[in-house]
Design a protein around this motif. Structure first.
Motif: not given
Length: 298
Positions: A114-121, A139-145, A164-165
């Motif tokens: 989607g868009t960057q604004a939609q990303l949470r992780e 950006w307030g986006i959580a990293p997931v390994q 999720v990106g």
């Protein structure tokens, strides 16, 4: 091939393996999922080759040893993280020869549905996440390994969740149909990985071409052995660009070294330096002499 790839990546792997099996002389092995930076290195180094994805470095090396690929393109060091783990063991033990090198500027992309604004992780390999941590925090986006950058992109594309990106290459985004939401999001603008080309037979650069030589050696267990062993390179004016030590088989008395110099053993000065090296070492193994891709100061 590994069955742990996400379905979209596995489908590409199966297609690429089938093509490579039909023309092994054109196949170039690499480690990772399609879209990995190693895949990018293959495309840049051998535009007309058939990339052969392999689950691990050992698998890529074995593909060349067994004749299922003409050569392999393997990362050996990164400007942020140093040498790639275990390469100093795998290279000399493989029996293969370094016949070329290639540098890839690692430009991480923020990928999503989607868009960057939609990303949470975002998902990615731990090293890639570490290289973009300041951007993610801002950006307030959580990293997931995840185990692989390109496989993370494939998983995001397959899951269909716009929240999720992935952090991966532009190539991975194109292969798996993801939007490039931001490009060049790495925190350091010099992030570069050096790859070497491995083949069964050694080669020599053409006359007049600047060369590099990679080799291993083990010093004798005597005082000042390393100083004496390397003295010949200094007195003959040979520039050593890399020297790394490591221990093998639980021994703490005799270190082994991986080294690289500018020049070829065909050069008289280099030949004299290697002669002197032989006096103060238990053994010396030349892994390859190949064309220098760029100046180390660049």
């Amino acid at each position: 091939m590994s069955s742990s790839y996400p379905p979209l990546a596995q489908a590409l792997v199966d297609t690429m393996v089938t093509a490579a099996d039909a023309e092994p002389q054109r196949a170039v092995a690499f480690q990772g999922a399609p879209g990995a930076y190693s895949h990018q290195a293959v495309r840049e180094t051998f535009p007309d080759a058939l990339p052969l994805p392999c689950a691990g470095f050992e698998d890529a090396i074995e593909a060349v040893q067994a004749g299922r690929a003409g050569c392999a393109v393997i990362p050996i060091e990164n400007s942020l993280h140093g040498r790639v783990a275990d390469m100093h063991f795998l290279l000399p033990e493989s029996g293969l020869r370094i016949v070329g090198e290639h540098f890839v500027r690692v430009r991480h992309c923020l990928l999503g549905l989607g868009t960057q604004a939609q990303l949470r992780e975002v998902k990615s390999h731990p090293q890639a996440l570490g290289q973009v941590r300041r951007h993610l925090r801002s950006w307030g986006i959580a990293p997931v390994q995840f185990f692989d950058t390109a496989a993370a992109a494939a998983a995001v594309a397959g899951d269909g969740d716009a929240a999720v990106g992935a952090i991966a290459s532009r190539l991975a985004g194109a292969l798996y149909g993801l939007n490039i939401l931001a490009e060049g999001v790495e925190d350091a603008d010099h992030n570069t990985t050096r790859f070497v080309v491995l083949a069964r037979e050694a080669s020599q650069p053409a006359a007049g071409v600047a060369a590099m030589t990679s080799f291993n050696f083990e010093v004798r267990s005597v005082p000042a052995a390393l100083f004496k062993a390397l003295g010949g390179f200094a007195t003959n004016g040979i520039n050593m660009t890399k020297l790394e030590s490591y221990l093998r088989d639980g021994k703490f008395s005799q270190a082994e070294f991986y080294a690289e110099i500018e020049g070829s053993p065909a050069d008289p000065a280099v030949a004299r330096a290697f002669d002197e090296l032989g006096y103060f070492t238990n053994w010396v193994k030349i892994i390859g002499t190949y064309a220098k891709a760029r100046d180390r100061e660049a």
